[in-house]
Design a protein around this motif. Structure first.
Motif, PDB file in Angstrom:
ATOM      1  N   THR A 159     -31.504  41.436  74.591  1.00  0.00           N
ATOM      2  CA  THR A 159     -31.642  40.625  73.275  1.00  0.00           C
ATOM      3  C   THR A 159     -32.384  41.332  72.364  1.00  0.00           C
ATOM      4  O   THR A 159     -31.996  41.381  71.142  1.00  0.00           O
ATOM      5  CB  THR A 159     -32.228  39.342  73.624  1.00  0.00           C
ATOM      6  OG1 THR A 159     -31.450  38.662  74.763  1.00  0.00           O
ATOM      7  CG2 THR A 159     -32.160  38.248  72.507  1.00  0.00           C
ATOM      8  N   LEU A 160     -33.511  41.735  72.533  1.00  0.00           N
ATOM      9  CA  LEU A 160     -34.372  42.550  71.810  1.00  0.00           C
ATOM     10  C   LEU A 160     -33.762  43.780  71.038  1.00  0.00           C
ATOM     11  O   LEU A 160     -33.909  43.761  69.873  1.00  0.00           O
ATOM     12  CB  LEU A 160     -35.678  43.135  72.373  1.00  0.00           C
ATOM     13  CG  LEU A 160     -36.852  42.084  72.323  1.00  0.00           C
ATOM     14  CD1 LEU A 160     -37.839  42.743  73.466  1.00  0.00           C
ATOM     15  CD2 LEU A 160     -37.332  41.484  71.237  1.00  0.00           C
ATOM     16  N   LYS A 161     -32.839  44.358  71.770  1.00  0.00           N
ATOM     17  CA  LYS A 161     -32.252  45.656  71.280  1.00  0.00           C
ATOM     18  C   LYS A 161     -31.286  45.067  70.198  1.00  0.00           C
ATOM     19  O   LYS A 161     -30.945  45.722  69.216  1.00  0.00           O
ATOM     20  CB  LYS A 161     -31.565  46.197  72.392  1.00  0.00           C
ATOM     21  CG  LYS A 161     -32.244  47.537  72.934  1.00  0.00           C
ATOM     22  CD  LYS A 161     -31.503  48.264  73.848  1.00  0.00           C
ATOM     23  CE  LYS A 161     -32.402  49.392  74.526  1.00  0.00           C
ATOM     24  NZ  LYS A 161     -31.798  49.560  76.100  1.00  0.00           N
ATOM     25  N   ARG A 162     -30.421  44.142  70.724  1.00  0.00           N
ATOM     26  CA  ARG A 162     -29.509  43.569  69.973  1.00  0.00           C
ATOM     27  C   ARG A 162     -30.117  43.069  68.616  1.00  0.00           C
ATOM     28  O   ARG A 162     -29.330  43.466  67.364  1.00  0.00           O
ATOM     29  CB  ARG A 162     -28.632  42.698  70.738  1.00  0.00           C
ATOM     30  CG  ARG A 162     -27.252  41.913  70.030  1.00  0.00           C
ATOM     31  CD  ARG A 162     -26.451  41.099  71.114  1.00  0.00           C
ATOM     32  NE  ARG A 162     -27.219  40.282  72.040  1.00  0.00           N
ATOM     33  CZ  ARG A 162     -27.697  39.039  71.669  1.00  0.00           C
ATOM     34  NH1 ARG A 162     -27.239  38.677  70.486  1.00  0.00           N
ATOM     35  NH2 ARG A 162     -28.312  38.336  72.642  1.00  0.00           N
ATOM     36  N   LEU A 163     -30.983  42.218  68.503  1.00  0.00           N
ATOM     37  CA  LEU A 163     -31.570  41.667  67.339  1.00  0.00           C
ATOM     38  C   LEU A 163     -31.935  42.813  66.596  1.00  0.00           C
ATOM     39  O   LEU A 163     -31.655  42.750  65.408  1.00  0.00           O
ATOM     40  CB  LEU A 163     -32.748  40.803  67.770  1.00  0.00           C
ATOM     41  CG  LEU A 163     -32.173  39.372  68.405  1.00  0.00           C
ATOM     42  CD1 LEU A 163     -33.445  38.649  68.812  1.00  0.00           C
ATOM     43  CD2 LEU A 163     -31.366  38.444  67.515  1.00  0.00           C
ATOM     44  N   ALA A 164     -32.507  43.928  67.186  1.00  0.00           N
ATOM     45  CA  ALA A 164     -33.239  44.898  66.167  1.00  0.00           C
ATOM     46  C   ALA A 164     -31.965  45.870  65.681  1.00  0.00           C
ATOM     47  O   ALA A 164     -32.166  45.871  64.393  1.00  0.00           O
ATOM     48  CB  ALA A 164     -33.816  45.904  67.192  1.00  0.00           C
ATOM     49  N   ARG A 165     -30.862  45.901  66.231  1.00  0.00           N
ATOM     50  CA  ARG A 165     -29.746  46.354  65.617  1.00  0.00           C
ATOM     51  C   ARG A 165     -29.171  45.575  64.472  1.00  0.00           C
ATOM     52  O   ARG A 165     -28.902  46.163  63.452  1.00  0.00           O
ATOM     53  CB  ARG A 165     -28.460  46.551  66.678  1.00  0.00           C
ATOM     54  CG  ARG A 165     -28.289  48.088  66.899  1.00  0.00           C
ATOM     55  CD  ARG A 165     -26.820  48.102  67.602  1.00  0.00           C
ATOM     56  NE  ARG A 165     -26.379  47.215  68.578  1.00  0.00           N
ATOM     57  CZ  ARG A 165     -26.808  47.211  69.941  1.00  0.00           C
ATOM     58  NH1 ARG A 165     -27.245  48.065  70.521  1.00  0.00           N
ATOM     59  NH2 ARG A 165     -26.278  46.168  70.757  1.00  0.00           N
ATOM     60  N   SER A 166     -29.049  44.348  64.529  1.00  0.00           N
ATOM     61  CA  SER A 166     -28.456  43.495  63.626  1.00  0.00           C
ATOM     62  C   SER A 166     -29.243  43.578  62.420  1.00  0.00           C
ATOM     63  O   SER A 166     -28.936  43.462  61.092  1.00  0.00           O
ATOM     64  CB  SER A 166     -28.086  42.191  64.078  1.00  0.00           C
ATOM     65  OG  SER A 166     -29.365  41.239  64.299  1.00  0.00           O
ATOM     66  N   ILE A 167     -30.581  43.314  62.649  1.00  0.00           N
ATOM     67  CA  ILE A 167     -31.723  43.456  61.439  1.00  0.00           C
ATOM     68  C   ILE A 167     -31.704  44.732  60.616  1.00  0.00           C
ATOM     69  O   ILE A 167     -31.612  44.816  59.582  1.00  0.00           O
ATOM     70  CB  ILE A 167     -33.104  43.029  62.030  1.00  0.00           C
ATOM     71  CG1 ILE A 167     -33.085  41.506  62.326  1.00  0.00           C
ATOM     72  CG2 ILE A 167     -33.951  43.449  61.106  1.00  0.00           C
ATOM     73  CD1 ILE A 167     -34.290  41.399  63.260  1.00  0.00           C
ATOM     74  N   ASN A 168     -31.537  45.860  61.556  1.00  0.00           N
ATOM     75  CA  ASN A 168     -31.346  47.086  60.972  1.00  0.00           C
ATOM     76  C   ASN A 168     -30.306  47.163  60.209  1.00  0.00           C
ATOM     77  O   ASN A 168     -30.506  47.785  58.922  1.00  0.00           O
ATOM     78  CB  ASN A 168     -31.524  48.344  61.736  1.00  0.00           C
ATOM     79  CG  ASN A 168     -32.816  48.357  62.417  1.00  0.00           C
ATOM     80  OD1 ASN A 168     -33.809  48.056  61.821  1.00  0.00           O
ATOM     81  ND2 ASN A 168     -33.115  49.033  63.402  1.00  0.00           N
ATOM     82  N   GLN A 169     -29.102  46.758  60.662  1.00  0.00           N
ATOM     83  CA  GLN A 169     -27.849  46.658  59.780  1.00  0.00           C
ATOM     84  C   GLN A 169     -27.874  45.868  58.561  1.00  0.00           C
ATOM     85  O   GLN A 169     -27.764  46.235  57.381  1.00  0.00           O
ATOM     86  CB  GLN A 169     -26.789  46.109  60.525  1.00  0.00           C
ATOM     87  CG  GLN A 169     -25.897  47.195  61.336  1.00  0.00           C
ATOM     88  CD  GLN A 169     -24.881  46.542  62.303  1.00  0.00           C
ATOM     89  OE1 GLN A 169     -24.899  45.332  62.225  1.00  0.00           O
ATOM     90  NE2 GLN A 169     -24.076  47.215  63.114  1.00  0.00           N
ATOM     91  N   ARG A 170     -28.628  44.850  58.372  1.00  0.00           N
ATOM     92  CA  ARG A 170     -28.686  43.714  57.592  1.00  0.00           C
ATOM     93  C   ARG A 170     -29.810  44.648  56.334  1.00  0.00           C
ATOM     94  O   ARG A 170     -29.460  44.349  55.196  1.00  0.00           O
ATOM     95  CB  ARG A 170     -29.439  42.579  57.757  1.00  0.00           C
ATOM     96  CG  ARG A 170     -28.411  41.262  57.312  1.00  0.00           C
ATOM     97  CD  ARG A 170     -29.088  40.142  57.837  1.00  0.00           C
ATOM     98  NE  ARG A 170     -28.905  39.871  59.043  1.00  0.00           N
ATOM     99  CZ  ARG A 170     -29.952  39.116  59.793  1.00  0.00           C
ATOM    100  NH1 ARG A 170     -30.618  38.414  58.910  1.00  0.00           N
ATOM    101  NH2 ARG A 170     -29.974  39.058  61.007  1.00  0.00           N
ATOM    102  N   ALA A 171     -30.646  45.153  56.942  1.00  0.00           N
ATOM    103  CA  ALA A 171     -31.526  45.822  55.934  1.00  0.00           C
ATOM    104  C   ALA A 171     -30.964  47.008  55.149  1.00  0.00           C
ATOM    105  O   ALA A 171     -31.302  47.301  54.194  1.00  0.00           O
ATOM    106  CB  ALA A 171     -32.650  46.428  56.787  1.00  0.00           C
TER     107      ALA A 171
END
Lengths: 48, 245
Positions: free
Chosen positions: A33-45
């Motif tokens: 979950t932490l990895k997936r959230l990090a990915r989606s947040i980075n993409q949005r950034a």
């Protein structure tokens, strides 16, 4: 175990397996979950 | 005290506190389980009627207690989430269901492994066994319903209602050995008057029960932390947690 070894030890073996599964599974899930959230947040950034 | 509970209802605070508590719970729980196992498998004498087969009690009874305890906790936190819309309570209810289902499974399977040598059968449709099996189905129903609804908050509301309805099964399980003539033996510890079990067996049983309880709280915190992250994924604090690792 006085002739009851098969029953006692298989009960304890199943118990131990369940106890291990229930700790390992949320630990793996938490990491995922932490990895997936990090990915989606980075993409949005990147998009903004 | 109340301000502490108010703070605990805030997801970032809960996430942090839970993260700090988990290793402590883990170590104390491991110590208790090792002590309980040693007391139950090595120190305690064989039973005068059941020989060594009774040693399954040290995992069977705590599992069964936990299956009931977790259900009540799940229904109560579900109700708290339903009434006050507290996200952490919803997450705790959602995280409880799988652990409760596992403990119910353990109570049933260890019980059947105890039943075979003592009763001559793995399974019998006796009131205690049947009501415990219904409890497993209730847990599976809650898990299924929760995963069937995409929006987590709607899912929480629906499962809270289902678990509250299922609450009626809990006293039925507990008193089944008194209300009906069951093959399952009556209560030896949770009854009025002194427990009819020797201290050398009671002590490891209680130690194991305490170990099980801490184990549940540890797994509950692990699961509800993930649950809270998922539910709050759009918020600033989750972004901070994810980025700082």
């Amino acid at each position: 175990m006085g002739g009851y070894g098969v029953y006692v030890w298989s009960a304890y073996a199943i118990w131990l397996a369940v106890m291990i599964i229930n700790v390992v599974q949320p630990a793996i899930k938490s990491r995922g979950t932490l990895k997936r959230l990090a990915r989606s947040i980075n993409q949005r950034a990147k998009q903004t | 005290m109340w301000t502490f509970f108010h703070k605990l209802g805030s997801p970032p605070y809960f996430y942090r506190i839970a993260g700090r508590l988990i290793p402590w719970l883990g170590w104390v729980c491991a110590g208790l389980l090792v002590a309980g196992l040693y007391g139950g498998l090595v120190l305690a004498p064989p039973d005068y009627q059941q020989g060594d087969s009774y040693r399954i009690i040290f995992i069977h009874v705590p599992s069964a207690w936990m299956s009931l305890f977790i259900y009540v906790l799940m229904a109560v936190s579900g109700a708290v989430g339903l009434i006050w819309r507290i996200k952490v309570a919803e997450a705790i209810a959602a995280a409880s269901a799988p652990v409760g289902a596992w403990f119910t499974f353990l109570a049933l399977i260890t019980g059947s492994l105890w039943g075979k040598p003592m009763w001559g059968t793995y399974w019998v449709w006796d009131a205690r066994l049947t009501s415990e099996l219904i409890l497993l189905f209730l847990y599976l129903g809650v898990i299924g319903l929760h995963s069937a609804i995409e929006d987590r908050r709607t899912a929480s509301r629906a499962t809270a209602v289902l678990s509250l309805v299922g609450l009626v099964n809990i006293p039925i399980i507990h008193f089944s050995v008194e209300w009906w003539n069951t093959l399952h033996q009556g209560a030896t510890v949770t009854k009025i008057g002194a427990p009819s079990i020797d201290l050398s067996m009671l002590l490891p049983l209680l130690i194991m029960a305490l170990g099980f309880k801490l184990y549940y709280f540890m797994v509950l915190l692990m699961r509800s932390r993930v649950e809270v992250l998922e539910r709050e994924r759009g918020s600033v604090w989750v972004r901070e947690v994810v980025q700082t690792g």
